[in-house]
Design an enzyme around this catalytic site. Structure first.
Site, short mmCIF file in Angstrom:
data_model
loop_
_atom_site.label_atom_id
_atom_site.label_comp_id
_atom_site.label_asym_id
_atom_site.label_seq_id
_atom_site.Cartn_x
_atom_site.Cartn_y
_atom_site.Cartn_z
N LYS A 85 0.84 -1.21 0.00
CA LYS A 85 0.00 0.00 0.00
C LYS A 85 0.88 1.26 0.00
O LYS A 85 0.63 2.20 -0.76
CB LYS A 85 -0.93 -0.01 1.22
CG LYS A 85 -2.05 -1.06 1.10
CD LYS A 85 -2.78 -1.31 2.41
CE LYS A 85 -3.80 -2.44 2.24
NZ LYS A 85 -4.47 -2.83 3.51
N GLN A 141 -4.31 -1.57 9.89
CA GLN A 141 -4.29 -2.90 9.28
C GLN A 141 -4.87 -3.94 10.25
O GLN A 141 -4.47 -4.03 11.39
CB GLN A 141 -2.84 -3.27 8.90
CG GLN A 141 -2.71 -4.57 8.14
CD GLN A 141 -3.41 -4.56 6.78
OE1 GLN A 141 -3.35 -3.59 6.04
NE2 GLN A 141 -4.10 -5.65 6.48
N ASP A 150 -10.83 3.04 4.63
CA ASP A 150 -11.28 1.65 4.51
C ASP A 150 -12.81 1.57 4.47
O ASP A 150 -13.38 0.52 4.17
CB ASP A 150 -10.77 0.81 5.70
CG ASP A 150 -9.44 0.14 5.39
OD1 ASP A 150 -9.18 -0.13 4.21
OD2 ASP A 150 -8.67 -0.10 6.34
#
Ligand code: NDP
Length: 308
Positions: free
Chosen positions: A53, A97, A120
């Site tokens: 990412k 994460q 997200d």
């Protein structure tokens, strides 16, 4: 019929080029969208994900920073970091994460992220906006699936779409996105009676289950579009023989011999490709779209925060 390939790598490239062009436009106005990635502990898979990412951010001209915390971090300590990032003007997107270590209250952390920086799309505010069909940051994987269908001009309006899986990060937002695009949507899960009878009604099947090659030719009608979100490891020769036809079978047997495992989806391509009109491969289907959409969400968050 042999299914045509829905190539996620190609679509992800297209999305990333679009993002990079817009990012360079913003640069002329002195704006550089920024992503903060937070990783707790040293799960090797999580490190790989966060690493790619951050690398993608660099490639597209976005600012990024990585925060690596020890596996012993407490909920309070992580909340303090999230809070600092919420107030950091250089940061437009915050990504924590998953999975987090057991001692951390993951829900509290996700709800602590400023919804305007929730790239997200996991925060209840963004989920609520998605339900209402308002502007929202939407979970990357299902948003990527819509991009994929649009790229290949698969008609969604009026289609019977069956989503197998009802998780907060894939199944539910996927169903809502399809609904907003006027599909007739059915959501299936582990308690669904006669799954194959339901999926056989579908023009579009989305498999987000996490079970190796569970969706077979019996689950799919002729001419259906099948999107495989699953990421599972196949570890035996018998599995490879069941899942793949040649020439893929030989390639996979080689990978298995070398590494002891090979990445497979929730769909069995050997039997499904015989009936479907379109099918995503694994790897190279939905996976690459998830990162591309994270970049797009970071860009969007940067624009929305500035009222652009
Ligand atoms: P979850 O485990 O959270 O959800 C799985 C869903 O599948 C549940 O709703 C479950 O039903 C349902 N299910 C399980 N068994 C069956 C069954 N026998 N019949 C019908 N439904 C069943 O998984 P996620 O949604 O997080 O992920 C799904 C898959 O997608 C995984 O393989 C994951 O690795 C992959 N993934 C891939 C991404 C990508 O970028 N390509 C991103 C995110 C996920 P119930 O609710 O009743 O338990």
């Amino acid at each position: 019929m042999t299914a045509q390939v829905l190539n996620g790598v190609e679509v992800a490239e297209h999305i990333k080029q679009r993002v990079a062009a817009r990012v360079s436009g913003l640069a002329e106005q002195g704006i550089k969208p920024g992503l903060a990635a937070v990783i707790v502990g040293d799960d090797p898979a999580s490190k790989v994900y966060v690493g790619s990412k951050v690398k993608t951010c660099e490639a597209l001209g976005l600012y990024s920073e990585k925060h690596e915390l020890p596996g012993t971090t407490t909920t309070e300590e992580l909340l303090a970091l999230v809070n600092r990032l919420n107030h950091n003007d250089a940061i437009d997107g915050i990504l924590v994460q998953m999975p987090l270590p057991k001692q951390i209250d993951a829900r509290r952390i996700l709800e602590a992220v400023d919804p305007a920086k929730d790239v997200d799309g996991f925060h209840a505010v963004n989920v609520g906006r998605l339900v209402q069909g308002r502007d929202a940051l939407v979970a990357c994987t299902p948003a990527g699936v819509i991009e994929l269908l649009d790229y290949y001009k698969i008609p969604i309006a009026g289609a019977n779409a069956v989503v197998v899986g009802r998780s907060d990060i894939v199944g539910k937002p996927m169903a809502l996105l399809l609904l907003h695009r006027h599909a007739t949507v059915t959501i299936c899960h582990s308690k669904t009676r006669d799954l194959a009878a339901v999926t056989r009604q579908a023009d579009i099947v989305i498999a987000a289950i996490g079970r190796t090659a569970m969706i077979t030719g019996d689950h799919v009608r002729e001419g259906a579009v099948v999107v495989d979100v699953g990421m599972n490891d196949a570890t035996t020769e018998a599995e490879i023989l069941r899942i793949f036809a040649e020439p893929e079978r030989s390639k996979r047997l080689e990978v298995l011999a070398k590494r002891g495992r090979t990445l497979v989806g929730d769909v069995e391509p050997r039997t499904v490709a015989e009936k479907a009109a379109w099918l995503t491969p694994v790897p190279g289907g939905v996976g690459p779209l998830t990162i591309a959409m994270l970049m797009q969400n970071t860009l969007r968050a940067a624009e929305m925060r500035r009222g652009l």
